[in-house]
Design a protein around this motif. Structure first.
Motif, short mmCIF file in Angstrom:
data_model
loop_
_atom_site.label_atom_id
_atom_site.label_comp_id
_atom_site.label_asym_id
_atom_site.label_seq_id
_atom_site.Cartn_x
_atom_site.Cartn_y
_atom_site.Cartn_z
N ALA A 1 -11.70 -8.83 8.30
CA ALA A 1 -11.36 -7.64 9.10
C ALA A 1 -12.46 -6.59 9.00
N LEU A 2 -12.98 -6.38 7.81
CA LEU A 2 -14.06 -5.42 7.62
C LEU A 2 -15.31 -5.86 8.37
N TRP A 3 -15.67 -7.13 8.27
CA TRP A 3 -16.84 -7.65 8.96
C TRP A 3 -16.68 -7.51 10.48
N THR A 4 -15.49 -7.84 10.98
CA THR A 4 -15.23 -7.71 12.42
C THR A 4 -15.38 -6.27 12.87
N THR A 5 -14.84 -5.34 12.09
CA THR A 5 -14.94 -3.92 12.43
C THR A 5 -16.40 -3.47 12.43
N LEU A 6 -17.17 -3.92 11.45
CA LEU A 6 -18.58 -3.54 11.39
C LEU A 6 -19.38 -4.08 12.58
N VAL A 7 -19.09 -5.30 12.99
CA VAL A 7 -19.80 -5.89 14.12
C VAL A 7 -19.47 -5.14 15.41
N ILE A 8 -18.20 -4.81 15.60
CA ILE A 8 -17.79 -4.09 16.81
C ILE A 8 -18.34 -2.67 16.79
N ALA A 9 -18.35 -2.04 15.62
CA ALA A 9 -18.93 -0.69 15.51
C ALA A 9 -20.43 -0.73 15.81
N ARG B 1 -21.88 -2.79 17.83
CA ARG B 1 -22.00 -2.89 19.30
C ARG B 1 -21.88 -1.52 19.95
N LYS B 2 -21.00 -0.69 19.39
CA LYS B 2 -20.77 0.62 20.01
C LYS B 2 -21.91 1.59 19.70
N PHE B 3 -22.29 1.68 18.43
CA PHE B 3 -23.22 2.73 18.02
C PHE B 3 -24.69 2.31 18.08
N VAL B 4 -24.98 1.06 17.82
CA VAL B 4 -26.37 0.61 17.82
C VAL B 4 -26.80 0.17 19.22
N LEU B 5 -25.97 -0.65 19.86
CA LEU B 5 -26.32 -1.15 21.19
C LEU B 5 -25.89 -0.21 22.30
N LYS B 6 -25.19 0.85 21.93
CA LYS B 6 -24.73 1.87 22.88
C LYS B 6 -23.88 1.27 24.01
N LYS B 7 -23.05 0.29 23.67
CA LYS B 7 -22.14 -0.31 24.64
C LYS B 7 -20.87 0.53 24.67
N GLU B 8 -20.22 0.56 25.83
CA GLU B 8 -18.96 1.29 25.92
C GLU B 8 -17.86 0.40 25.35
N HIS C 1 -14.12 0.54 23.14
CA HIS C 1 -13.01 1.28 22.54
C HIS C 1 -12.76 0.62 21.19
N LEU C 2 -13.26 1.24 20.14
CA LEU C 2 -13.31 0.63 18.81
C LEU C 2 -11.95 0.15 18.33
N THR C 3 -10.95 1.01 18.39
CA THR C 3 -9.61 0.63 17.88
C THR C 3 -9.03 -0.53 18.67
N VAL C 4 -9.15 -0.47 19.99
CA VAL C 4 -8.59 -1.54 20.83
C VAL C 4 -9.32 -2.86 20.57
N GLU C 5 -10.63 -2.83 20.50
CA GLU C 5 -11.40 -4.04 20.27
C GLU C 5 -11.10 -4.68 18.92
N VAL C 6 -11.00 -3.85 17.89
CA VAL C 6 -10.72 -4.37 16.55
C VAL C 6 -9.33 -4.98 16.51
N CYS C 7 -8.35 -4.29 17.07
CA CYS C 7 -6.97 -4.84 17.08
C CYS C 7 -6.90 -6.15 17.85
N ASN C 8 -7.56 -6.20 19.01
CA ASN C 8 -7.56 -7.45 19.79
C ASN C 8 -8.27 -8.58 19.07
N SER C 9 -9.38 -8.26 18.42
CA SER C 9 -10.14 -9.29 17.72
C SER C 9 -9.38 -9.86 16.53
#
Length: 100
Positions: A70-78, A80-87, A89-97
């Motif tokens: 879960a931590l690794w998944t959250t870090l990868v999605i974060a 994507r958001k902050f480094v790759l500047k992709k739009e 929704h962190l909470t939604v993406e993490v919950c879905n993943s």
């Protein structure tokens, strides 16, 4: 995300068939070994070589498996958001993943 959660559940169900007293033949025998990872059977990955084979250590690695994923998944999605500047929704993406 939802598809990954459903696949994970299917693999866990499939590995319950390993408890049957049957001689599985290939390719099913190989597939069963691969899906054993999804039941947190960490002996497949030979974790005891790194952490020892004491029962408490095996229990601890099993219990820490899902939170670490879960931590690794959250870090990868974060990332994507902050480094790759992709739009994203962190909470939604993490919950879905994670299938929540």
């Amino acid at each position: 995300g939802i598809l990954a959660g459903n696949m994970f559940s299917c693999f866990q169900t499939l590995t319950s068939f390993q408890t049957l007293e049957m001689n599985w033949i290939d390719p099913m025998a190989s597939f069963m070994k691969i899906t054993a990872v999804f039941t947190f059977n960490l002996e497949v990955a030979r974790v005891s070589c790194m952490f020892g084979s004491e029962p408490t250590m095996r229990y601890a690695t099993r219990m820490l498996g899902l939170p670490l994923v879960a931590l690794w998944t959250t870090l990868v999605i974060a990332a994507r958001k902050f480094v790759l500047k992709k739009e994203v929704h962190l909470t939604v993406e993490v919950c879905n993943s994670l299938g929540a």
